[in-house]
Design a protein around this motif. Structure first.
Motif, PDB file in Angstrom:
ATOM      1  N   ALA A  91     -25.264 -25.433  16.609  1.00 19.11           N
ATOM      2  CA  ALA A  91     -25.429 -24.377  15.978  1.00 19.11           C
ATOM      3  C   ALA A  91     -24.877 -23.257  16.970  1.00 19.11           C
ATOM      4  N   ILE A  92     -23.909 -22.473  16.475  1.00 21.04           N
ATOM      5  CA  ILE A  92     -23.191 -21.641  17.157  1.00 21.04           C
ATOM      6  C   ILE A  92     -23.850 -20.122  16.851  1.00 21.04           C
ATOM      7  N   ALA A  93     -24.422 -19.548  18.180  1.00 21.73           N
ATOM      8  CA  ALA A  93     -25.112 -18.305  18.292  1.00 21.73           C
ATOM      9  C   ALA A  93     -24.512 -17.511  19.512  1.00 21.73           C
ATOM     10  N   GLN A  94     -24.090 -16.307  19.290  1.00 23.78           N
ATOM     11  CA  GLN A  94     -23.430 -15.380  20.608  1.00 23.78           C
ATOM     12  C   GLN A  94     -24.611 -15.432  21.326  1.00 23.78           C
ATOM     13  N   PRO A  95     -24.518 -15.810  22.561  1.00 25.43           N
ATOM     14  CA  PRO A  95     -25.703 -15.767  23.711  1.00 25.43           C
ATOM     15  C   PRO A  95     -25.478 -14.485  24.427  1.00 25.43           C
ATOM     16  N   GLU A  96     -26.658 -14.175  25.184  1.00 27.91           N
ATOM     17  CA  GLU A  96     -26.627 -13.093  26.190  1.00 27.91           C
ATOM     18  C   GLU A  96     -25.797 -13.723  27.290  1.00 27.91           C
ATOM     19  N   ILE A  97     -25.041 -12.711  28.049  1.00 31.37           N
ATOM     20  CA  ILE A  97     -23.986 -12.887  28.782  1.00 31.37           C
ATOM     21  C   ILE A  97     -24.644 -13.887  30.063  1.00 31.37           C
ATOM     22  N   GLY A  98     -26.187 -13.635  30.414  1.00 30.12           N
ATOM     23  CA  GLY A  98     -26.876 -14.309  31.321  1.00 30.12           C
ATOM     24  C   GLY A  98     -26.941 -15.897  31.240  1.00 30.12           C
ATOM     25  N   SER A  99     -26.849 -16.331  29.929  1.00 28.67           N
ATOM     26  CA  SER A  99     -26.991 -17.740  29.483  1.00 28.67           C
ATOM     27  C   SER A  99     -25.624 -18.488  29.919  1.00 28.67           C
ATOM     28  N   VAL A 100     -24.598 -17.507  29.395  1.00 28.38           N
ATOM     29  CA  VAL A 100     -23.140 -18.101  29.758  1.00 28.38           C
ATOM     30  C   VAL A 100     -23.128 -18.288  31.008  1.00 28.38           C
ATOM     31  N   LEU A 101     -23.333 -17.421  31.993  1.00 23.69           N
ATOM     32  CA  LEU A 101     -23.063 -17.482  33.468  1.00 23.69           C
ATOM     33  C   LEU A 101     -23.992 -18.672  33.830  1.00 23.69           C
ATOM     34  N   TRP A 102     -25.262 -18.570  33.365  1.00 19.43           N
ATOM     35  CA  TRP A 102     -25.939 -19.951  33.836  1.00 19.43           C
ATOM     36  C   TRP A 102     -25.260 -21.211  33.345  1.00 19.43           C
ATOM     37  N   GLU A 103     -24.570 -21.321  32.245  1.00 26.84           N
ATOM     38  CA  GLU A 103     -23.864 -22.548  32.004  1.00 26.84           C
ATOM     39  C   GLU A 103     -22.893 -22.934  32.919  1.00 26.84           C
ATOM     40  N   TYR A 104     -22.331 -21.987  33.453  1.00 29.34           N
ATOM     41  CA  TYR A 104     -21.322 -22.324  34.607  1.00 29.34           C
ATOM     42  C   TYR A 104     -21.855 -22.662  35.823  1.00 29.34           C
ATOM     43  N   PHE A 105     -22.943 -22.016  36.156  1.00 30.00           N
ATOM     44  CA  PHE A 105     -23.894 -22.357  37.228  1.00 30.00           C
ATOM     45  C   PHE A 105     -24.275 -23.761  37.355  1.00 30.00           C
TER      46      PHE A 105
END
Length: 354
Positions: free
Chosen positions: A168-182
């Protein structure tokens, strides 16, 4: 007897680790599924290890696929894709179009890159992916799934036990994107057997936490520099050569361990070799498709994840190694271990030069 048991356990663990590294690098095949959702269109970049395709598509039986062989069998490949790869939106399968096929190198792996296009009637907000490619011939095959849509980023691993995923595509908060890369950075170091073996080789000679700290700090600074330079496009490298050089660095350190007894200048050697490993980290990160509007933040979090994974390993390994150093047979054990590391790394080197 207890000390000999500990030594035996350490050697057995290393042998198991080496065997796992060979299995991971050369028996298990790894593919990539990079999915880009834009409105009602899905661009799908599929990478398949050529080893998984030789049985069906190597027409001249030379154990090497060429672009001409792919082109001559386009209909068969399209039929395979239609049968074993499907994306559904609202329970309706999307029509798939094969745009191009090319042989390419991904890291040290040669395989086919297939560019696919799928179109829905309306903007795609969620979809189901069914992936059943090559499992019949290669049950240990896995495919790294990366889904991008604007700021949305999702990653998963597809294998024989996980062929279907719902996204399910949802535009995330920038923090969650950074967490994914962490998290991606941690996963990369913990599954990167060559990088872990390099770290083990480096700290085998360390006689104190201070020595180990200097070595790890030099490695961190060095690989961070080339990670940023390569991932941001400021310098270009050939991935296959980087992978071969990484194996060569492990070989060198293993040989040096057999003749050097002090780690006084090991930090300097580590800094030089760390530049090469940073290029390897950048290659892995490039596969995810870096978000251009937050490139620095993404690189920082991925690098922080790599460092976290590195520290996790060292915190478990170093106390044990420093405890073993108290015994007179440690030097012999270190030489034996370095010999095993050299054999494994040299095997990787030969494989990556092919």
């Amino acid at each position: 007897m207890k000390l000999r048991a500990c030594l035996s356990l350490f050697i057995i663990t290393l042998l198991f680790f080496a065997n796992a590294g060979i299995s991971f690098a050369h028996s298990q095949s790894m593919g990539y599924s990079a999915v880009y959702v834009k409105g009602n269109v899905i661009d799908y970049e599929l990478f398949l290890d050529q080893r998984d395709m030789l049985g069906q598509f190597d027409t001249n039986k030379d154990n090497n696929l060429e672009n001409e062989e792919l082109a001559s069998q386009k209909e068969r490949i399209e039929s395979l894709l239609q049968k074993d790869l499907r994306i559904d939106v609202d329970s309706k399968p999307l029509k798939m179009e094969l745009l191009s096929m090319n042989m390419a190198e991904k890291g040290s792996t040669r395989g086919a890159v297939l560019q696919l296009k799928l179109t829905a009637d309306e903007a795609i907000e969620q979809f189901n992916l069914h992936y059943n490619l090559v499992f019949e011939d290669a049950p240990v095959h896995t495919s790294v799934l990366l889904v991008h849509s604007g700021e949305f980023f999702y990653q998963d691993i597809l294998d024989i036990n996980k062929k279907d995923v719902q996204i399910a595509i949802a535009q995330p908060e920038i923090g969650s994107v950074l967490w994914e890369y962490f998290v991606l950075g941690i996963e990369h170091i913990l599954t990167g057997y060559d990088h872990l073996l390099f770290l083990l080789s480096l700290v085998l000679i360390a006689s104190s936490f201070k020595d180990a700290l200097k070595i790890v700090t030099a490695f961190t600074i060095a690989h961070s520099i080339t990670l940023f330079l390569v991932a941001s496009g400021r310098i270009q490298v050939i991935p296959s050569w980087v992978e071969a050089l990484i194996a060569l660095t492990i070989c060198y350190v293993a040989v040096e361990n057999m003749f050097v007894q002090k780690a006084k200048w090991r930090w300097l050697l580590t800094a030089i070799f760390g530049l090469i490993h940073g290029m390897g980290f950048a290659g892995a990160l490039a596969e995810t498709g870096l978000p251009k509007d937050n490139l620095i933040g993404t690189l920082l979090m991925f690098n922080l994840g790599v460092e976290t994974g590195q520290l996790m390993v060292l915190c478990l390994l170093l106390p044990f190694l420093l405890w073993l150093r108290r015994f007179p047979w440690y030097r012999k054990m270190m030489i034996s271990t370095s010999c095993l590391i050299f054999v494994l790394a040299f095997y990787w080197l030969l494989q990556r030069l092919q």
